[in-house]
Design a protein around this motif. Structure first.
Motif, PDB file in Angstrom:
ATOM      1  N   LEU C  52       0.900  -1.139  -0.036  1.00 43.59           N
ATOM      2  CA  LEU C  52      -0.005  -0.058  -0.121  1.00 43.59           C
ATOM      3  C   LEU C  52       0.960   1.314  -0.086  1.00 43.59           C
ATOM      4  CD1 LEU C  52      -2.647  -0.960   2.464  1.00 43.59           C
ATOM      5  CD2 LEU C  52      -2.786  -0.953   0.145  1.00 43.59           C
ATOM      6  N   ILE C  55       2.015   2.246  -3.541  1.00 41.54           N
ATOM      7  CA  ILE C  55       1.222   2.862  -4.278  1.00 41.54           C
ATOM      8  C   ILE C  55       1.038   4.310  -3.753  1.00 41.54           C
ATOM      9  CG2 ILE C  55      -1.393   3.098  -4.874  1.00 41.54           C
ATOM     10  CD1 ILE C  55      -0.083   0.787  -6.232  1.00 41.54           C
ATOM     11  N   LEU C  91      -7.928  -4.253  -0.273  1.00 46.76           N
ATOM     12  CA  LEU C  91      -7.831  -3.170   0.476  1.00 46.76           C
ATOM     13  C   LEU C  91      -7.847  -1.920  -0.508  1.00 46.76           C
ATOM     14  CD1 LEU C  91      -5.517  -4.591   3.025  1.00 46.76           C
ATOM     15  CD2 LEU C  91      -7.746  -3.885   3.567  1.00 46.76           C
ATOM     16  N   LEU C  92      -6.923  -2.226  -1.524  1.00 53.66           N
ATOM     17  CA  LEU C  92      -6.883  -1.204  -2.682  1.00 53.66           C
ATOM     18  C   LEU C  92      -7.984  -0.900  -3.181  1.00 53.66           C
ATOM     19  CD1 LEU C  92      -4.578   0.558  -3.412  1.00 53.66           C
ATOM     20  CD2 LEU C  92      -4.224  -1.067  -5.270  1.00 53.66           C
ATOM     21  N   GLU C  94     -11.043  -1.057  -1.904  1.00 51.39           N
ATOM     22  CA  GLU C  94     -11.782  -0.321  -0.847  1.00 51.39           C
ATOM     23  C   GLU C  94     -11.761   1.117  -1.180  1.00 51.39           C
ATOM     24  OE1 GLU C  94     -10.911  -2.160   2.809  1.00 51.39           O
ATOM     25  OE2 GLU C  94     -12.604  -3.310   2.758  1.00 51.39           O
ATOM     26  N   THR C  95     -10.566   1.553  -1.456  1.00 49.49           N
ATOM     27  CA  THR C  95     -10.223   3.050  -1.384  1.00 49.49           C
ATOM     28  C   THR C  95     -10.584   3.622  -2.763  1.00 49.49           C
ATOM     29  OG1 THR C  95      -7.994   2.780  -2.409  1.00 49.49           O
ATOM     30  CG2 THR C  95      -8.277   2.565   0.066  1.00 49.49           C
ATOM     31  N   GLY C  96     -11.137   2.672  -3.652  1.00 48.97           N
ATOM     32  CA  GLY C  96     -11.495   3.307  -5.034  1.00 48.97           C
ATOM     33  C   GLY C  96     -10.500   3.304  -6.049  1.00 48.97           C
ATOM     34  N   MET C  97      -9.213   2.830  -5.736  1.00 43.98           N
ATOM     35  CA  MET C  97      -8.052   2.599  -6.412  1.00 43.98           C
ATOM     36  C   MET C  97      -8.055   1.237  -7.219  1.00 43.98           C
ATOM     37  SD  MET C  97      -5.648   5.093  -6.163  1.00 43.98           S
ATOM     38  CE  MET C  97      -3.898   4.441  -6.234  1.00 43.98           C
ATOM     39  N   PRO C 133      -3.190   7.966 -10.090  1.00 45.29           N
ATOM     40  CA  PRO C 133      -3.886   9.174 -10.011  1.00 45.29           C
ATOM     41  C   PRO C 133      -3.353  10.061  -8.806  1.00 45.29           C
ATOM     42  CG  PRO C 133      -5.409   7.249  -9.144  1.00 45.29           C
ATOM     43  CD  PRO C 133      -4.115   6.757  -9.893  1.00 45.29           C
ATOM     44  N   LEU C 134      -2.653   9.595  -7.895  1.00 42.14           N
ATOM     45  CA  LEU C 134      -2.101  10.123  -6.709  1.00 42.14           C
ATOM     46  C   LEU C 134      -0.771  11.124  -7.086  1.00 42.14           C
ATOM     47  CD1 LEU C 134      -3.992   8.729  -5.232  1.00 42.14           C
ATOM     48  CD2 LEU C 134      -2.283   7.872  -3.780  1.00 42.14           C
TER      49      LEU C 134
END
Lengths: 307, 230, 136
Positions: C52, C55, C91-92, C94-97, C133-134
């Motif tokens: 995580l 990323i 988990l990723l 879940e965050t929308g990624m 996107p970050l």
């Protein structure tokens, strides 16, 4: 006499009794109860009224029992441990007796996860065996659980259930013994298809002399179709349906399975009457009340004895 | 130990999405063991929050911290931890329900000039044992009147779905409970254990009605050891 | 517009994966210059927070490369790694990624070709997703 009910008097006299069953409606319609009651009247000696069976909300057993009394039948009120604590139980038992209910069964009850309100909290304050003991104490010692005196006198004929087919099989007769010890006057078994296993069980019961202290009614349910047989074998715990029976239903031909089911049932009823220790039959023809007369007539159990 | 599970991410996010200074505090005891709220889970939740906020172009600070336990003042009374709490506008406690409440109470007592918001990151479930890697099962409901001596060390109050004291019911099938084939029938286990001990006769007498007063049914409980207090 | 060069981070186990990477290098197979290899003793050492964080730090894709199943020097390290990557993926998500920015792969012994194939697959996958996107 523990209650003076029709059921008790027939059993005292040594008559081979037959009790029926009626599931109240999922609503307040008394006419539904009356209709079913009329179908059962004079075809059975007393009628079980289930208590939110399978944890699906239905009209209360106590209310449906009163409707039955008003129609001239004798009810067996069922009470489960799932929804009421000891306070509500004793209170409802007083009420039931006041309304003329003389027979009741003390049961654990299906867990609420099976029903239409699985999110509900359950109670299970006391278990079925403690419930039997509670009613016996109320009746014979005139006391509630706390020891306080009861105003008036409670008359009640106490019943319980028994599943000779549940596991562990070797322990089942000891559990029955415990229910008899607690004060059960009569027992109704889970529906029987495996005659061999039931006979084994009854032999143990007779060896222990339990049938003398407590009247055992053998439970039966007519099979309407192969589908029903398979469904029950899969979903209802402890039910084992012999292949021969399923073959007979299948072999009966299109649309004739139900009639064959009734034939099988009548044969079963005859066979059960011959087993030592069996004092009667509990006929569970839920949602098939309109065939009860036909079943009882074909099996040769009519007219019902009067006492 | 107390077992819990992390709440779904979307639920946690909705609790904190209006805030910009978030502190995630983990607990080093039970919830570390059941892999729900320990140091690793704190790192994971913090990363997830940062990723989610940055993706939505929000400038949010997510800090991480640990306490050995959150159910005792001593372990919360750490100056570095308290600084982080003061700097945050919302705290996510990854402790069990006990820890979340105690931390809320402690922080608000200790930092009187500012109300401290603490929200739960976990759903606390039961008191249970670790059966295998990643598997925990409920063993005790805290009834306050232990009957394990009578039942060969297997609890009928907890492990029987109906809490029968004179079991089994008619739904016991192949040693499993009627409500879920994954759950053992407690009474089946009890009978087997007592048979092995040669003590099946213990089940002959009828077990009387349970007194539920010592359990949660009697109201929220408190234990005071006067002999330990000066 | 400059073509998007995905920044890939590859966690490589010391045994199979690194040997394969070595062979690939020596036999002149080409790799995107933005490939970063991180050596771990065994992929079993890679933890979910590492993935995580990678990323978070701006990696467009993260691949964990271990030995073929059944050949892990530490017996089950690669099984654990695969499980962790699966967990990190959800988990990723879940965050929308996009969860496909994370991947687990296996390579045989010193197969340079295997290694090149894994990197190439990852690169194509990530190119299709676009930059992290970050990274603004």
């Amino acid at each position: 006499m523990k209650s003076g009910s029709n059921l008790e008097r027939l059993l005292e006299k040594g008559e081979f009794v037959v009790t029926g069953e009626l599931g109240p409606p999922k609503g307040p319609d008394a006419d539904v109860v009356k209709k079913k009651a009329h179908m059962l009247k004079d075809n059975v000696d007393a009628v079980n009224i289930t208590d939110n069976q399978t944890a699906i909300v239905r009209m209360s057993s106590i209310a449906a029992c009163k409707i039955l009394i008003d129609e001239g039948l004798e009810p067996n009120m069922q009470m489960v441990a799932r929804d009421r604590n000891r306070i509500a139980m004793m209170s409802d038992i007083f009420g039931a007796s006041a309304l003329g209910i003389k027979n009741m069964l003390c049961l654990s009850g299906d867990h609420q996860t099976f029903g239409n309100h699985p999110k509900a909290k359950n109670v299970f304050d006391i278990d079925s065996i403690q419930m039997i003991y509670m009613v016996k104490t109320m009746r014979d010692e005139n006391k509630v659980i706390s020891g306080d005196e009861i105003e008036g006198h409670l008359k009640m004929f106490i019943g319980a259930a028994c599943n000779p087919f549940a596991d562990p099989f070797r322990y089942r007769v000891y559990r029955l013994a415990k229910k008899v010890q607690a004060g059960a006057d009569f027992i109704q078994t889970q529906c029987i298809y495996d005659m061999k296993r039931f006979k084994e069980f009854m032999k143990q019961v007779v060896d222990m002399g339990l049938h003398e202290k407590c009247k055992i009614l053998a439970g039966v349910t007519p099979l309407k179709s192969v589908g029903m047989a398979r469904y029950m074998a899969l979903n209802v715990s402890g039910i084992v349906i012999p292949e021969e029976m399923i073959d007979r239903l299948r072999g009966a031909g299109k649309g004739k399975a139900a009639s064959e089911g009734i034939k099988i049932l009548c044969e079963q009823m005859q066979e059960l009457q011959e087993i030592e220790g069996v004092a009667g039959i509990h006929l569970m023809a839920i949602e098939w009340e309109d065939r009860v007369h036909e079943i009882m007539d074909t099996a040769g159990f009519l007219p019902r004895p009067k006492v | 130990m107390i077992v819990g599970e992390r709440k779904p991410f979307s639920e946690i996010l909705s609790m904190v999405e209006d805030y910009s200074k978030i502190l995630v505090i983990g607990c080093g005891s039970c919830v570390t063991v059941c892999m729900a709220g320990g140091e690793e889970e704190v790192k994971i939740l913090a990363s997830q929050l940062r990723l989610a906020f940055r993706k939505n172009k929000r400038d949010v600070k997510v800090e991480e911290a640990m306490a050995l336990r959150q159910c005792d003042d001593e372990y919360l009374n750490d100056p570095l931890l308290l600084d982080k709490v003061k700097a945050a506008d919302i705290v996510i406690s990854m402790a069990c329900g006990v820890g979340v409440q105690h931390a809320t109470s402690f922080f608000n007592r200790r930092i009187p000039d500012k109300p401290i918001r603490v929200v739960p990151g976990l759903n606390t479930t039961f008191m249970g044992a670790n059966l295998d890697v990643g598997i925990w099962e409920e063993r005790c409901v805290g009834c306050g009147d232990c009957v394990l001596e009578k039942t060969g060390g297997i609890c009928p109050v907890t492990r029987c779905a109906k809490s029968l004291l004179n079991g089994p019911c008619g739904g016991s099938s192949n040693g499993k409970c009627e409500i879920n084939k994954e759950i053992d029938c407690a009474w089946h286990l009890i009978i087997e254990r007592l048979e092995a001990l040669g003590e099946l006769d213990r089940l002959k007498p009828i077990e009387p009605y349970k007194d539920w007063r010592p359990s949660h049914n009697g109201g929220p409980r408190k234990t005071v050891r006067e002999d330990m207090r000066i | 517009m400059k073509e998007f060069e995905p920044k890939i981070i590859a966690f490589c186990c010391h045994y199979c994966a690194l040997a394969a990477a070595d062979t690939a290098g020596r036999t002149g197979l080409q790799f995107p210059p933005s490939l970063r290899v991180i050596r771990v003793l065994c992929t079993g050492k890679v933890e979910v927070p590492h993935l995580l964080k990678a990323i978070e730090a701006g990696a467009d894709g993260v691949v964990v490369i271990g030995c073929k199943f059944g050949e892990c020097y530490f017996k089950q390290g690669n099984y654990r790694a695969r499980k962790k990557v699966e967990r990190a993926k959800s988990l990723l998500e879940e965050t929308g990624m996009e969860q496909s920015r994370l991947r687990y792969d296996s390579v045989a012994g010193p197969s340079g070709k295997d290694f090149a194939a894994v990197i190439s697959t990852m690169t194509e996958e990530v190119k299709a997703l676009g930059p992290n996107p970050l990274r603004s």
